[in-house]
Design a protein around this motif. Structure first.
Motif, PDB file in Angstrom:
ATOM      1  N   GLN A 162      77.397   4.672 102.065  1.00  0.00           N
ATOM      2  CA  GLN A 162      78.340   4.802 100.953  1.00  0.00           C
ATOM      3  C   GLN A 162      79.414   3.704 101.008  1.00  0.00           C
ATOM      4  O   GLN A 162      80.015   3.487 102.060  1.00  0.00           O
ATOM      5  CB  GLN A 162      79.045   6.153 101.003  1.00  0.00           C
ATOM      6  CG  GLN A 162      78.130   7.346 100.986  1.00  0.00           C
ATOM      7  CD  GLN A 162      78.899   8.642 101.154  1.00  0.00           C
ATOM      8  OE1 GLN A 162      79.953   8.831 100.555  1.00  0.00           O
ATOM      9  NE2 GLN A 162      78.366   9.540 101.964  1.00  0.00           N
ATOM     10  N   SER A 208      77.499   1.556  95.897  1.00  0.00           N
ATOM     11  CA  SER A 208      78.538   2.175  95.079  1.00  0.00           C
ATOM     12  C   SER A 208      78.083   3.552  94.610  1.00  0.00           C
ATOM     13  O   SER A 208      76.895   3.911  94.738  1.00  0.00           O
ATOM     14  CB  SER A 208      78.831   1.300  93.861  1.00  0.00           C
ATOM     15  OG  SER A 208      77.701   1.293  92.997  1.00  0.00           O
ATOM     16  N   ASP A 209      79.005   4.316  94.029  1.00  0.00           N
ATOM     17  CA  ASP A 209      78.642   5.623  93.474  1.00  0.00           C
ATOM     18  C   ASP A 209      77.533   5.479  92.437  1.00  0.00           C
ATOM     19  O   ASP A 209      76.607   6.294  92.379  1.00  0.00           O
ATOM     20  CB  ASP A 209      79.865   6.285  92.826  1.00  0.00           C
ATOM     21  CG  ASP A 209      80.723   7.016  93.850  1.00  0.00           C
ATOM     22  OD1 ASP A 209      80.277   7.168  95.002  1.00  0.00           O
ATOM     23  OD2 ASP A 209      81.834   7.438  93.502  1.00  0.00           O
ATOM     24  N   GLN A 264      74.203   4.788  94.130  1.00  0.00           N
ATOM     25  CA  GLN A 264      73.680   6.014  94.766  1.00  0.00           C
ATOM     26  C   GLN A 264      73.111   6.982  93.739  1.00  0.00           C
ATOM     27  O   GLN A 264      72.165   7.710  94.028  1.00  0.00           O
ATOM     28  CB  GLN A 264      74.796   6.715  95.543  1.00  0.00           C
ATOM     29  CG  GLN A 264      75.269   5.967  96.779  1.00  0.00           C
ATOM     30  CD  GLN A 264      76.400   6.703  97.457  1.00  0.00           C
ATOM     31  OE1 GLN A 264      76.232   7.807  97.963  1.00  0.00           O
ATOM     32  NE2 GLN A 264      77.579   6.095  97.472  1.00  0.00           N
ATOM     33  N   ARG A 282      75.613  10.188  99.730  1.00  0.00           N
ATOM     34  CA  ARG A 282      76.153  11.472  99.292  1.00  0.00           C
ATOM     35  C   ARG A 282      75.018  12.428  98.947  1.00  0.00           C
ATOM     36  O   ARG A 282      74.199  12.141  98.063  1.00  0.00           O
ATOM     37  CB  ARG A 282      77.065  11.292  98.077  1.00  0.00           C
ATOM     38  CG  ARG A 282      78.385  10.618  98.384  1.00  0.00           C
ATOM     39  CD  ARG A 282      79.331  10.711  97.210  1.00  0.00           C
ATOM     40  NE  ARG A 282      79.769  12.089  96.985  1.00  0.00           N
ATOM     41  CZ  ARG A 282      80.425  12.492  95.908  1.00  0.00           C
ATOM     42  NH1 ARG A 282      80.690  11.623  94.939  1.00  0.00           N
ATOM     43  NH2 ARG A 282      80.802  13.738  95.781  1.00  0.00           N
ATOM     44  N   LYS A 328      74.397  13.392  95.319  1.00  0.00           N
ATOM     45  CA  LYS A 328      73.668  12.458  94.466  1.00  0.00           C
ATOM     46  C   LYS A 328      72.178  12.434  94.821  1.00  0.00           C
ATOM     47  O   LYS A 328      71.320  12.291  93.947  1.00  0.00           O
ATOM     48  CB  LYS A 328      74.289  11.063  94.576  1.00  0.00           C
ATOM     49  CG  LYS A 328      75.707  10.996  94.006  1.00  0.00           C
ATOM     50  CD  LYS A 328      76.257   9.595  94.041  1.00  0.00           C
ATOM     51  CE  LYS A 328      77.672   9.542  93.492  1.00  0.00           C
ATOM     52  NZ  LYS A 328      77.754   9.904  92.072  1.00  0.00           N
TER      53      LYS A 328
END
Length: 319
Positions: A8, A34-35, A38, A63, A66
């Motif tokens: 992450q 990045s978010d 992911q 995460r 995700k």
């Protein structure tokens, strides 16, 4: 061994040294996602990893929220290993209760590295290829500075999550009867300085089934660690010995009783702190854990199996 290691990009705790320790023991292609990346792993691999089979292992430390929505794609990745520090939530009342089990059952070939000995055993009993590697602390940043410990009793960390409800209750109850400082700090030097001012650190992982990272960080900084007893299996796996390198308790009354005894015997308290610090340096420093991670991912993985109806159904569990 050639390893693609996806982690992450946005994270509260500083894990660069942990990642570097893993990379030091293999040929590591470390990438910070990045978010958005992911959330779309299929798109990321299409753009950035066109030949995933070139890697001996693909190690994910992303995460779980995700990943849960992308089971069908993730299970298609070759040589897959998951590193997961939150799998204890599978076995406690929270929004992820049972979801880790369902996720891993959808990809029975995946190897999973979890941070609780009991969690590893319970997942193994469910047929998961689970292995225990403990949490640790950043030995490049955290150490005993030899400062005056002008905060007798303290806790540094979060109380906000539902998973921390037991922690919050115990600490609030303790603060009503003892001079407990409950605080939060920024990562880095402020956190280091604060831990070095605390004589007795209260670990309050009530109902979690394993010890959180705060415990190892406090030990490394020379605090006497009072920590909620997670049971013989966990203590044996970590080398925790009550009254020797940590102080274990099961209730507020027991905590206070043991605290009163150590207040009257500062030499014993100092001995526990030194032994705890030595255990942390030997067993939980990020600089050592990288080798344990690579050793755990090296043995042959289970062969992948074609997804059947149940797996396709489980692939929709996060949608």
């Amino acid at each position: 061994m050639k390893v693609l290691f996806l982690v992450q990009k946005e994270q509260r705790i500083l894990l660069g040294h942990f990642y570097a320790s893993i990379a030091a023991h293999c040929e590591c292609d470390l990438r910070w996602l990045s978010d958005e990346e992911q959330a779309d792993l299929r798109g990321y691999f299409r753009r950035a990893v066109p030949q995933p089979e070139q890697y001996d292992r693909i190690l994910l430390f992303l995460r779980f929220k995700k990943q849960l929505r992308q089971v069908a794609f993730i299970r298609s990745l070759p040589n897959l290993v998951e590193l997961e520090h939150d799998a204890y939530q599978n076995f406690i009342p929270c929004k992820y209760t049972g979801k880790f089990s369902r996720y891993y059952r959808a990809m029975p070939h995946v190897r999973v590295l979890v941070s609780g000995a009991g969690v590893a055993r319970r997942l193994q009993e469910e047929g998961v290829d689970a292995h225990f590697v403990p949490k640790g602390y950043d030995d490049s940043r955290l150490r005993d500075l030899g400062l005056e410990r002008d905060i007798e009793l303290g806790f540094v960390g979060s109380l906000g999550s539902v998973a921390y409800s037991g922690r919050k209750q115990l600490l609030e109850d303790l603060a009503k009867v003892e001079p407990l400082l409950i605080t939060k700090t920024r990562s880095g030097d402020e956190y280091l300085q604060t831990l070095n001012r605390i004589r007795y650190f209260v670990g309050a992982d009530v109902g979690m089934g394993e010890y959180m990272i705060k415990n190892f960080e406090a030990m490394a900084c020379g605090c006497v660690l009072f920590t909620f007893d997670q049971g013989e299996e966990e203590n044996r796996a970590l080398g925790f010995a009550d009254g020797v390198n940590v102080v274990l308790y099961r209730s507020l009354d027991e905590l206070r009783e043991k605290l009163a005894r150590l207040r009257g015997d500062p030499a014993h308290a100092a001995t526990i702190a030194r032994a705890g610090e030595a255990l942390a340096r030997h067993s939980f420093a990020f600089g050592h854990l990288g080798e344990r991670i690579v050793s755990a991912i090296t043995p042959a993985l289970r062969p992948a199996v074609a997804p059947g109806f149940l797996h396709r159904l489980l692939g929709r569990l996060g949608r």
